[in-house]
Design an enzyme around this catalytic site. Structure first.
Site, mmCIF file in Angstrom:
data_model
loop_
_atom_site.group_PDB
_atom_site.id
_atom_site.type_symbol
_atom_site.label_atom_id
_atom_site.label_comp_id
_atom_site.label_asym_id
_atom_site.label_seq_id
_atom_site.Cartn_x
_atom_site.Cartn_y
_atom_site.Cartn_z
ATOM 1 N N LYS A 153 -2.901 14.467 9.827
ATOM 2 C CA LYS A 153 -3.163 13.024 9.970
ATOM 3 C C LYS A 153 -1.944 12.297 10.539
ATOM 4 C CE LYS A 153 -4.631 8.774 7.820
ATOM 5 N NZ LYS A 153 -4.705 7.927 6.631
ATOM 6 N N ASP A 168 -1.001 -4.138 10.161
ATOM 7 C CA ASP A 168 -2.350 -4.485 9.726
ATOM 8 C C ASP A 168 -3.274 -3.499 10.415
ATOM 9 O OD1 ASP A 168 -3.920 -6.201 8.023
ATOM 10 O OD2 ASP A 168 -4.892 -6.886 9.847
ATOM 11 N N ASN A 199 0.845 -1.193 0.000
ATOM 12 C CA ASN A 199 0.000 0.000 0.000
ATOM 13 C C ASN A 199 0.887 1.253 0.000
ATOM 14 O OD1 ASN A 199 -1.550 2.226 0.926
ATOM 15 N ND2 ASN A 199 -3.075 0.831 1.767
HETATM 16 P P1 ITT Z 1 -0.831 -4.125 2.941
HETATM 17 O O1 ITT Z 1 -1.532 -5.326 3.519
HETATM 18 O O2 ITT Z 1 -0.037 -4.417 1.711
HETATM 19 O O3 ITT Z 1 -0.047 -3.360 3.976
HETATM 20 P P2 ITT Z 1 -3.547 -3.089 2.657
HETATM 21 O O4 ITT Z 1 -4.150 -1.856 2.064
HETATM 22 O O5 ITT Z 1 -4.121 -4.429 2.224
HETATM 23 O O6 ITT Z 1 -1.959 -3.059 2.452
HETATM 24 P P3 ITT Z 1 -4.464 -3.732 5.339
HETATM 25 O O7 ITT Z 1 -4.558 -5.179 5.047
HETATM 26 O O8 ITT Z 1 -3.836 -3.311 6.647
HETATM 27 O O9 ITT Z 1 -3.647 -2.935 4.221
HETATM 28 O O10 ITT Z 1 -5.925 -3.114 5.211
HETATM 29 C C1 ITT Z 1 -6.145 -1.892 5.727
HETATM 30 C C2 ITT Z 1 -7.387 -1.295 5.102
HETATM 31 O O11 ITT Z 1 -8.030 -0.534 6.147
HETATM 32 C C3 ITT Z 1 -6.999 -0.295 4.020
HETATM 33 O O12 ITT Z 1 -7.008 -0.848 2.737
HETATM 34 C C4 ITT Z 1 -8.087 0.779 4.223
HETATM 35 O O13 ITT Z 1 -9.261 0.391 3.575
HETATM 36 C C5 ITT Z 1 -8.322 0.750 5.732
HETATM 37 N N1 ITT Z 1 -7.395 1.696 6.409
HETATM 38 C C6 ITT Z 1 -6.288 1.389 7.150
HETATM 39 N N2 ITT Z 1 -5.675 2.498 7.557
HETATM 40 C C7 ITT Z 1 -6.379 3.534 7.062
HETATM 41 C C8 ITT Z 1 -6.234 4.931 7.106
HETATM 42 O O14 ITT Z 1 -5.212 5.498 7.716
HETATM 43 N N3 ITT Z 1 -7.140 5.686 6.485
HETATM 44 C C9 ITT Z 1 -8.167 5.136 5.832
HETATM 45 N N4 ITT Z 1 -8.381 3.822 5.700
HETATM 46 C C10 ITT Z 1 -7.492 3.017 6.317
#
Ligand code: ITT
Length: 194
Positions: free
Chosen positions: A174, A73, A14
């Site tokens: 943020k 996560d 991400n």
């Molecule tokens: P990685 O696993 O590769 O790190 P990912 O996007 O799949 O990337 P996660 O499994 O941790 O990450 O999922 C987190 C989700 O939660 C992310 O895709 C967003 O939809 C939400 N999220 C997490 N942190 C956030 C933030 O700071 N602002 C807005 N949404 C967030």
């Protein structure tokens, strides 16, 4: 005199997370994402806890690439939905962020209780040691999207003490108050003392 930056691998695909974490860790560290180490795998996240998934991602990188590394996560936990979407935040609707927000707003239609929190758990694997760091930010889910910044659910989340969404507040604010900021500050403190 040039000082060597300390390299640390962040097991994420991400780009938004990578950018936020690099900004919070600051100049002292060079943060390398999965792409930078040549990893294009979609690392499995099969746990039903944030800590379990963070550990799974970090362990994958340590096993396959041999680097000390950390993974985060994270997700949004909505009070009236008993903590959903939680660990399923990224996959909530089966689509992308737009569809995820649409599904969530639909679930909350007509509900006056709007309390929610973002949570991040970071798992750090360093040498033979494993360390976990957690950060939470409380806030409310508003009725419609506001703002263009950030990612994921940022346009519908207003953090406590503010009148604007994370998407409106911008990265400077943020990265000072978010769930990720709180967890990364603990990680940074640990790494600086290491
Ligand atoms: P990685 O696993 O590769 O790190 P990912 O996007 O799949 O990337 P996660 O499994 O941790 O990450 O999922 C987190 C989700 O939660 C992310 O895709 C967003 O939809 C939400 N999220 C997490 N942190 C956030 C933030 O700071 N602002 C807005 N949404 C967030």
């Amino acid at each position: 005199m040039t000082t060597m930056k300390r390299k640390i691998v962040f097991a994420t695909n991400n780009a938004h997370k990578l950018e936020e974490v690099a900004a919070i860790l600051g100049e002292e560290f060079e943060v390398l994402g999965l792409r930078a180490i040549g990893c294009t795998a979609d690392i499995p996240e099969t746990s039903d806890t944030f800590a379990g998934n963070a550990l799974q991602k970090a362990q994958y990188v340590k096993e396959h690439y041999g680097y000390d590394c950390f993974a985060d996560d994270s997700g949004l936990e909505v009070d009236v939905l008993d903590g959903a979407p939680g660990v399923y935040s990224a996959r909530y609707s089966g689509g992308g962020s737009e569809e995820n927000m649409t599904k969530l707003l639909h679930k909350l239609t007509g509900k006056s209780e709007r309390g929610a929190q973002f949570r991040t758990v970071i798992a750090l694997l360093i040498g033979e040691e494993t360390h976990l760091f957690e950060g939470i930010v409380r806030g409310t889910i508003i009725n419609e999207r506001c703002g263009e910044g950030g990612f994921g659910y940022d346009p519908i989340f207003v953090p406590e003490g503010y009148d604007l969404t994370f998407a409106q507040l911008g990265s400077e604010v943020k990265n000072r108050i978010s769930h990720r900021a709180k967890a990364v500050e603990q990680l940074a403190k640990f790494l600086r003392n290491d």
